[in-house]
Design an enzyme around this catalytic site. Structure first.
Site, PDB file in Angstrom:
ATOM      1  CB  SER A  68      -0.930   0.005   1.220  1.00 37.08           C
ATOM      2  OG  SER A  68      -1.850  -1.063   1.165  1.00 37.08           O
ATOM      3  CD  GLU A  89      -0.501  -0.602  13.187  1.00 35.81           C
ATOM      4  OE1 GLU A  89      -1.091  -1.000  12.168  1.00 35.81           O
ATOM      5  OE2 GLU A  89      -0.683  -1.074  14.339  1.00 35.81           O
ATOM      6  CG  PHE A 114      -3.603   1.963  11.097  1.00 40.13           C
ATOM      7  CD1 PHE A 114      -4.877   2.265  11.550  1.00 40.13           C
ATOM      8  CD2 PHE A 114      -3.462   0.903  10.224  1.00 40.13           C
ATOM      9  CE1 PHE A 114      -5.972   1.541  11.143  1.00 40.13           C
ATOM     10  CE2 PHE A 114      -4.565   0.158   9.807  1.00 40.13           C
ATOM     11  CZ  PHE A 114      -5.828   0.484  10.266  1.00 40.13           C
ATOM     12  CG  HIS A 140      -3.924   5.043   1.712  1.00 42.67           C
ATOM     13  ND1 HIS A 140      -2.622   4.625   1.468  1.00 42.67           N
ATOM     14  CD2 HIS A 140      -4.672   4.576   0.687  1.00 42.67           C
ATOM     15  CE1 HIS A 140      -2.585   3.922   0.337  1.00 42.67           C
ATOM     16  NE2 HIS A 140      -3.823   3.895  -0.169  1.00 42.67           N
ATOM     17  NE  ARG A 198      -8.139   8.086  -3.910  1.00 42.14           N
ATOM     18  CZ  ARG A 198      -8.778   7.309  -4.782  1.00 42.14           C
ATOM     19  NH1 ARG A 198      -8.759   5.996  -4.624  1.00 42.14           N
ATOM     20  NH2 ARG A 198      -9.425   7.819  -5.801  1.00 42.14           N
TER      21      ARG A 198
END
Length: 349
Positions: A68, A89, A114, A140, A198
């Site tokens: 990602s 995380e 996150f 994102h 993103r």
């Protein structure tokens, strides 16, 4: 240093989803991540790999999101300087602070929700307080995760990060500006939060800006009737709005306030003096982010018309990103309409 394995053709991202084989319901392109050419702003791993070619201090980490974030591009070239922490995380942030204390320059990447929201405490205590050169990359951001929902949206991250002392906060508008940010970040003192979209951000800068400086806003268009101060994903939409309004006889200045902290106070004050009207535009809650930072500068100063535009203090709806941008008037048409209303004196925030 790498922890990515290759058993049964799997990478770490697949392993942490609990599958022993490639995911049968997705084709190879989906499993391996969207190609760079379809995600023009996601040059993160590629640029970091280029920097690491010339600087052995640079290490990269992710939390099960190598595809990602495209940090897998870094892993391909520097596998011994890449760590996938899995879905851990907080551990990643604290470990990065430890690596920084040993002379490394860690770049750690995961969804903005996150890192900035989930990991606010270790960012504050382990990174910013001891002035560790950790670069936390929240990709994102905003509502770009769309139908993944509230747990994956990050409309509060700028506000939370702004309240942490001695933390630099910067937002990338497109791929070329991201390259400039990463290059400038290597030897920048202290901890830093880098906010990305993103990866499908339209081009704003036709080439890597060589004059990029943290804390120095960039005027992309001059004007006399209104200044739009925008950041990150909203730069392109704001420029489009300025073009449309120009055809209607309105002169609109557009400032790229890429650095949220430290804010370019002089650019805000000059805009207020020159145009007498300021509209902030951000993919964030109108409380706590860019709009609040600008309001703090102009409060108590000379009279200036002022309005914030973003998501008005609510949890965003769930749906495809494009539909959400249209709904919250964060696309070009929406920003144009908001600016037009503001100039007409009918704005509401």
């Amino acid at each position: 240093m790498s922890t990515v394995t290759s058993n049964a053709g799997q990478d770490q991202s697949t392993l942490f989803r609990g599958s022993d084989t490639e995911i049968a319901l997705k084709d190879e392109k989906s499993v391996r991540g969207t190609p760079n050419k379809l995600m023009p702003a996601f040059i993160l791993g590629e640029e970091l790999a280029e920097l690491a070619d010339h600087d052995e201090r640079i290490v990269v980490a992710t939390a099960d999101l190598a595809n990602s974030s495209r940090t897998r591009d870094f892993h391909a070239r520097h596998p011994d300087r890449f760590i996938d922490f899995g879905i851990a995380e907080r551990n990643m942030i604290t470990a990065a602070a430890g690596m920084a204390s040993c002379g490394m320059i860690p770049y750690v990447a995961t969804f903005a929700s996150f890192c900035a929201i989930l990991c606010a405490e270790p960012i504050r205590t382990d990174c910013a307080y001891p002035r560790m050169p950790v670069r936390i990359i929240g990709h994102h951001s905003g509502i770009s995760m769309g139908f993944y929902g509230t747990s994956h949206h990050s409309l509060e991250d700028l506000g939370m990060m702004r309240s942490i002392a001695e933390l630099t906060i910067v937002c990338a508008a497109d791929a070329n500006q991201l390259r400039a940010i990463l290059r400038a970040s290597v030897d920048h003192p202290g901890a830093m939060y880098i906010r990305l979209g993103r990866g499908r951000d339209a081009e704003v800068y036709s080439e890597v800006p060589i004059d990029f400086r943290f804390g120095e806003a960039k005027m992309l268009r001059d004007g006399t009737d209104l200044t739009i101060i925008a950041t990150g994903s909203q730069i392109h939409a704001s420029l489009a709005a300025a073009d449309t309004l120009a055809a209607e006889g309105k002169s609109v200045r557009v400032l790229d306030m890429h650095t949220i902290k430290p804010l370019d106070v002089s650019a805000v004050r000059k805009a207020a003096a020159d145009t007498g009207a300021i509209l902030t535009v951000e993919e964030h809650n109108v409380i706590g982010g860019l709009g609040s930072a600008v309001a703090e500068v102009i409060a108590g100063g000379p009279a200036v018309r002022f309005q914030r535009h973003g998501v008005v203090d609510e949890f965003s709806l769930i749906g495809p990103p494009a539909a959400l941008y249209a709904h919250y008037r964060l696309d070009a048409a929406g920003v144009t309409a908001v600016a037009r209303e503001f100039l007409a004196g009918t704005g509401t925030v």
